[in-house]
Scaffold this motif. Structure first.
Motif, mmCIF file in Angstrom:
data_model
loop_
_atom_site.group_PDB
_atom_site.id
_atom_site.type_symbol
_atom_site.label_atom_id
_atom_site.label_comp_id
_atom_site.label_asym_id
_atom_site.label_seq_id
_atom_site.Cartn_x
_atom_site.Cartn_y
_atom_site.Cartn_z
ATOM 1 N N ALA A 169 0.874 -1.165 0.000
ATOM 2 C CA ALA A 169 0.000 0.000 0.000
ATOM 3 C C ALA A 169 0.916 1.221 0.000
ATOM 4 O O ALA A 169 2.049 1.150 0.487
ATOM 5 C CB ALA A 169 -0.906 -0.014 1.225
ATOM 6 N N LEU A 170 0.439 2.309 -0.570
ATOM 7 C CA LEU A 170 1.282 3.500 -0.655
ATOM 8 C C LEU A 170 0.672 4.635 0.157
ATOM 9 O O LEU A 170 -0.548 4.760 0.244
ATOM 10 C CB LEU A 170 1.421 3.970 -2.103
ATOM 11 C CG LEU A 170 1.832 2.951 -3.170
ATOM 12 C CD1 LEU A 170 1.983 3.651 -4.518
ATOM 13 C CD2 LEU A 170 3.118 2.260 -2.792
ATOM 14 N N LEU A 171 1.534 5.472 0.736
ATOM 15 C CA LEU A 171 1.093 6.747 1.283
ATOM 16 C C LEU A 171 1.465 7.768 0.228
ATOM 17 O O LEU A 171 2.644 8.132 0.077
ATOM 18 C CB LEU A 171 1.779 7.023 2.620
ATOM 19 C CG LEU A 171 1.205 8.195 3.408
ATOM 20 C CD1 LEU A 171 -0.223 7.918 3.825
ATOM 21 C CD2 LEU A 171 2.060 8.482 4.640
ATOM 22 N N MET A 181 -3.179 4.489 -0.649
ATOM 23 C CA MET A 181 -3.647 3.918 -1.912
ATOM 24 C C MET A 181 -3.188 2.469 -2.036
ATOM 25 O O MET A 181 -2.075 2.128 -1.633
ATOM 26 C CB MET A 181 -3.075 4.702 -3.100
ATOM 27 C CG MET A 181 -3.554 6.134 -3.166
ATOM 28 S SD MET A 181 -3.072 6.907 -4.725
ATOM 29 C CE MET A 181 -3.688 8.580 -4.425
ATOM 30 N N LEU A 182 -4.046 1.674 -2.592
ATOM 31 C CA LEU A 182 -3.644 0.313 -2.929
ATOM 32 C C LEU A 182 -4.347 -0.018 -4.232
ATOM 33 O O LEU A 182 -5.340 0.613 -4.594
ATOM 34 C CB LEU A 182 -4.003 -0.655 -1.803
ATOM 35 C CG LEU A 182 -5.450 -0.682 -1.340
ATOM 36 C CD1 LEU A 182 -6.151 -1.892 -1.914
ATOM 37 C CD2 LEU A 182 -5.483 -0.738 0.174
ATOM 38 N N ARG A 183 -3.823 -0.990 -4.939
ATOM 39 C CA ARG A 183 -4.319 -1.205 -6.287
ATOM 40 C C ARG A 183 -4.656 -2.675 -6.497
ATOM 41 O O ARG A 183 -4.011 -3.555 -5.943
ATOM 42 C CB ARG A 183 -3.258 -0.757 -7.282
ATOM 43 C CG ARG A 183 -3.745 -0.719 -8.693
ATOM 44 C CD ARG A 183 -2.976 0.260 -9.535
ATOM 45 N NE ARG A 183 -1.614 -0.146 -9.790
ATOM 46 C CZ ARG A 183 -0.817 0.443 -10.686
ATOM 47 N NH1 ARG A 183 -1.246 1.483 -11.383
ATOM 48 N NH2 ARG A 183 0.407 0.037 -10.869
ATOM 49 N N LEU A 285 3.534 -0.617 4.097
ATOM 50 C CA LEU A 285 3.080 0.675 3.581
ATOM 51 C C LEU A 285 4.306 1.478 3.151
ATOM 52 O O LEU A 285 5.209 1.728 3.953
ATOM 53 C CB LEU A 285 2.311 1.411 4.697
ATOM 54 C CG LEU A 285 1.749 2.792 4.400
ATOM 55 C CD1 LEU A 285 0.523 2.693 3.496
ATOM 56 C CD2 LEU A 285 1.361 3.497 5.698
ATOM 57 N N VAL A 286 4.350 1.853 1.871
ATOM 58 C CA VAL A 286 5.483 2.639 1.368
ATOM 59 C C VAL A 286 5.140 4.116 1.522
ATOM 60 O O VAL A 286 4.125 4.582 0.993
ATOM 61 C CB VAL A 286 5.759 2.301 -0.116
ATOM 62 C CG1 VAL A 286 6.922 3.140 -0.632
ATOM 63 C CG2 VAL A 286 6.039 0.825 -0.272
ATOM 64 N N ILE A 287 5.949 4.841 2.239
ATOM 65 C CA ILE A 287 5.658 6.251 2.517
ATOM 66 C C ILE A 287 6.259 7.112 1.411
ATOM 67 O O ILE A 287 7.450 7.023 1.122
ATOM 68 C CB ILE A 287 6.187 6.642 3.911
ATOM 69 C CG1 ILE A 287 5.394 5.859 4.963
ATOM 70 C CG2 ILE A 287 6.056 8.141 4.147
ATOM 71 C CD1 ILE A 287 5.940 5.977 6.351
ATOM 72 N N GLY A 288 5.411 7.917 0.765
ATOM 73 C CA GLY A 288 5.882 8.794 -0.303
ATOM 74 C C GLY A 288 6.102 8.070 -1.611
ATOM 75 O O GLY A 288 7.236 7.943 -2.079
ATOM 76 N N ALA A 289 5.047 7.600 -2.212
ATOM 77 C CA ALA A 289 5.162 6.894 -3.496
ATOM 78 C C ALA A 289 3.839 6.978 -4.219
ATOM 79 O O ALA A 289 2.799 7.219 -3.596
ATOM 80 C CB ALA A 289 5.547 5.436 -3.264
ATOM 81 N N LYS A 290 3.880 6.870 -5.542
ATOM 82 C CA LYS A 290 2.616 6.771 -6.284
ATOM 83 C C LYS A 290 2.707 5.667 -7.341
ATOM 84 O O LYS A 290 3.788 5.348 -7.833
ATOM 85 C CB LYS A 290 2.196 8.097 -6.905
ATOM 86 C CG LYS A 290 3.109 8.649 -7.979
ATOM 87 C CD LYS A 290 2.547 9.995 -8.457
ATOM 88 C CE LYS A 290 3.416 10.626 -9.526
ATOM 89 N NZ LYS A 290 3.554 9.867 -10.774
ATOM 90 N N PHE A 291 1.560 5.088 -7.650
ATOM 91 C CA PHE A 291 1.536 3.976 -8.596
ATOM 92 C C PHE A 291 1.821 4.458 -10.014
ATOM 93 O O PHE A 291 1.384 5.547 -10.411
ATOM 94 C CB PHE A 291 0.164 3.283 -8.570
ATOM 95 C CG PHE A 291 -0.038 2.401 -7.375
ATOM 96 C CD1 PHE A 291 0.754 1.277 -7.192
ATOM 97 C CD2 PHE A 291 -1.008 2.695 -6.431
ATOM 98 C CE1 PHE A 291 0.560 0.454 -6.084
ATOM 99 C CE2 PHE A 291 -1.197 1.876 -5.321
ATOM 100 C CZ PHE A 291 -0.410 0.765 -5.154
ATOM 101 N N ASP A 292 2.545 3.652 -10.794
ATOM 102 C CA ASP A 292 2.756 3.941 -12.207
ATOM 103 C C ASP A 292 1.523 3.501 -12.999
ATOM 104 O O ASP A 292 0.789 2.606 -12.582
ATOM 105 C CB ASP A 292 3.983 3.170 -12.710
ATOM 106 C CG ASP A 292 5.237 3.555 -11.942
ATOM 107 O OD1 ASP A 292 5.286 4.685 -11.425
ATOM 108 O OD2 ASP A 292 6.151 2.705 -11.837
#
Lengths: 327, 327, 327, 327
Positions: A169-171, A181-183, A285-292
């Motif tokens: 999951a991303l923050l 966010m999670l996808r 949870l990855v802090i500071g990332a966005k999905f491609d």
């Protein structure tokens, strides 16, 4: 600083009807395993009483299942082989004088022919008792065929959500602030409609000197999609309604939390509702990332191309913890 | 005039939770194929991982399915034929001196008898290894029987919406103005109850110089019928609530749009919910037409006669674009 | 007085989304047959296209089904019998010199052994072509076994509402006025929960000189029961909300009307929703009657005894058409 | 003091749409048996008409089922054995001169080989009529295989709620007052989500000198849990909304009441809704007790350990009937 000394948003209402325990000291590690199964053990009643062997046989991999039924076939055959062998192969009609090993082999193949209700006609049960056992073995063989047919159909037709989740999951930055966010993406040739996601946060908190589990339903940007054809990014905006509204970067790193994800959809291949679950601990949870991006217009035809290998693909981005999400 | 320069009704709210992409340049051609399947391709994971062979076998036509299992039967048989042939037919009990071709045929029919656990008694496995392979082939044969039984039952019993849609959608006169109409009819001896239709409009628009997909839920005159026994004409009145309220005849002809239709019903033969989908691009929209009647009182008995061949039958009518639909 | 000259209650709102036609001259006789199937015929596409043979085989009686598959078995056998007979029985290994009739019988039993993959070992396919046909027949035999297995399971497991309706609906005294009552009872060892009934009235009326079908949802005293264990009497009170509020005794006798009943419940034996339907024409409405009790405390044990044979048992009572039902 | 002379809370509204009878003199003993089946008998239609043999075969224990089909196999075999025996074993090809007992045995094993479509090739049907009966028996054998396959699959795949209830309900201290509590726990490796409980109280009351059954829906502290993984204690607080608000200790001991519990959940192993029921009479209500904990953190790993044998484990506690529950 102790890991449980963060402050949750007092506006966010916790709920206790999650089906998980509330006293953190009574409860084990994560609530759900990564594959969505509850992380519990049962005791106090017999193994076979607390296990549904049908579901075990349905859930094992294709290879394990084939090995299991092959082993079953061999075992039954060997049992009857010994019976025939000790009754005496010489009794069989059509049998020749043979060495002990050949007699055993003769018994084994005679047994397998009886079990599969085949029979090539050379050997036949020579006396009453052998006949009786043959009749029993043939009955058992057909019963086994019936059981295996049922199991195989059960395995094929069991409605499953062919849906994969991103490993992390991303923050991520969102509307000037941030969001979790999670996808997910469907990965097979089935069609999911009316998909609904429910995301619950489990946190271990100190309350009156005791460690307790607190659960919060996380509000989502969109919790329903009409048709789950491409990827779906589930977004929990960390705004005033979020229990994580006051969390600092350290809190996200140190808190003992778990994000429980539950998805329900109608699969129109199975014509049935399918559900799937997963969970992300705060360590995932990855802090500071966005999905491609994971889909684009396909070259050469007018289809849309979905890259399933990019499901967990993300890029690091800066995140300003001082700014708040706009509702 | 560029095709995206029309004006949608600002009162109609677009929605993004359709599960289709929003950026038109990332997305391919039509959203749904005519048969209701999403128009996408998947990549990045192996073919067998992204395909459910069970559903492929369920969705193929009756003829394709029969060919597939016949081919399977032949292939398995041929593999074992070669094995028996190279082990030597002379080893078989009961076999005569034969030409090579006859030996091969003998091996083939011996194999097919082992696979179908039949056996006419003339030929029998002569030695240990042949016996072993026979036992294996019989096991495989029964397993195949179990698989085919499951597949056949899966094919029979899979809930399907026996519902056909008109090939075209019509822009028809309605309440002084106009409406988009499409028609469906159940075509088999099943009974659909509590049918619900959902119609979504997808439009490619220019927004801030970028092409985007916009989706609108279209309000329907009736979106639910208690019982789907005769034909059902779905009507979207183009009134103030419609995103197409301001569309001119040219807009209808030039706009890149797609009408997505989703129908859900309870089939009481299958005792299950069935769903079906279709889509109409604006090229499949006939401007100025109305559907012909497709049922009437049957002569000779007191039944109602439904003409399924008239499902897409329509007549051209005049349409005055200057007049508006009365709500 | 013409039969359509009664006055319906103007407060009762008719609805058109029933799925039945609105123009009475286009529509046939009763809307639903007594067994709940819609009273329509389909035309315009081929018989096999508009029939689901799976559902035909599922809906036929046990006896018809057994006859069908026996006939199928015989037919296939006879076809192959002729093939073997004309290929020449003399070719078969193990066959004796026989009369023509005996040759035919030999061919028939050889065929049936091939089809059921049995085989007693005396006769065997003598040449290549016979072998080939045998292999094909065995393949067909196993395929047929798979189909019949699927059909039988489909027949057993198909969720059905084991619910019977009273043959007649009654116009009974109720709360000082009158009500339409009909009764149902579950008649097998299954348990129906959350049962919901929906009752629709179809009336043929004259409107602007044309005969039209009007439909009214009839309000019920109770439309839901938690658990359908004993009998359930459905009551439509003829009060101010009823379309029949102004009906005189003559109207009830002369009007062309039909009461459509639809019941939906969850059967926890099948773990599935089951639905059933029936209809009562006004000819099947008994004016001035009430249902007799159909259950009482069982003697000898503490169970409740339900008399299923009394489902349609009623007694004539006086009915005062001048008095109105109290709400 | 007569047992029906207590006073129910006038604020609690009783309801009649429970599907159980309202007149207590017409009704038998408890409404539901402990296993959740309604406590009724049916009469007036034939046994086979009011029984679903499919459900009988599905509901019997594994052992009973095996015995039933073994008995079936033996019976069919014996019937055909007699037929063959009286047609004369001497007619069979390949048969030797035998004693009467040996002839009977020969007939029996020949029959069992025909029924299981096996066949060892020594004996073969010698004449037309025997052949005919063999063909019929093989047909019957395969049909039986199909039926048994269907039954076995029906037994495996039937969705069941693997949920156990505590044997007793408790009248336990709660929020300063008291509450009725009962406990349930899932006991197999399946996952229940969206579980919903509905608790109804049935009381026998005297009304105008007649004994009647009154039913009350009992408000619960939580009637829904997201996921039923650990134990779930259902709590009905006896506060102002409860029909039992004014009950004294004597009333609880003397009243003739029954607590009906109905649980519905989605089992994602079966991908189906499962329901289960139970009931507690007031005799099964323990006054002044609370449930013991039944799960704790597992030693050695980080799982939670659920003790299923403690499901009905409770401790006696004091209960002050003069104090009221706080809402």
């Amino acid at each position: 600083m102790k890991w449980s000394h963060f402050i949750t948003n007092p506006k966010a209402k916790s709920e206790i009807n999650t089906g998980f325990g509330v006293s953190s000291t009574d409860y084990g590690g994560r609530f759900l395993n990564k594959n969505g199964n509850p992380n519990i053990k049962r005791k106090g009643i017999g193994y076979f009483e607390r296990m549904s062997w049908y579901h075990i046989l349905l859930n094992m991999s294709r290879l394990e299942f084939l090995l299991t039924i092959s082993l079953f076939y061999l075992t039954i055959n060997l049992v009857f082989t010994f019976v025939y062998y000790f009754m005496g192969i010489a009794e069989f009609g059509g049998s020749k004088t043979l060495s002990h090993f050949e007699q055993f082999a003769e018994a084994f193949f005679f047994s397998s022919q009886s079990f599969t209700v085949g029979g090539y006609g050379r050997v036949d049960p020579g006396n009453l008792w052998i006949n009786f056992i043959c009749a029993f073995e043939a009955f058992l063989g057909l019963l086994s065929l019936a059981v295996v047919t049922g199991l195989l159909y059960g395995r094929f037709s069991r409605p499953k959500a062919y849906l994969r989740f991103s490993k992390n999951a991303l923050l991520a930055p969102f509307n000037g602030g941030k969001a979790i966010m999670l996808r997910m993406a469907p990965f097979k040739n089935t069609t999911l409609t009316d998909a609904e996601a429910k995301v619950t946060l489990g946190l271990v908190l100190e309350e009156n000197g005791k460690l307790v589990n607190k659960f919060y339903q996380l509000p989502l940007e969109y919790s329903i999609v009409n048709s789950l054809t491409l990827s779906w990014t589930i977004v929990h905006p960390i705004d005033e309604r979020s229990p994580l509204y006051n969390f600092t970067e350290e809190d996200f790193k140190n808190a003992k939390g778990e994000i429980l994800v539950f998805v329900k959809a109608f699969d129109d291949m199975f014509s049935n509702t399918v559900v799937t679950r997963t969970s992300y601990t705060f360590k995932e949870l990855v802090i500071g990332a966005k999905f491609d991006y994971m889909y684009h217009r396909s070259e050469g035809d007018d289809k849309t191309l979905l890259h399933l290998d990019k499901l967990n693909s993300y890029s690091q981005v800066d995140l300003d913890f001082s700014k708040q999400t706009q509702i």
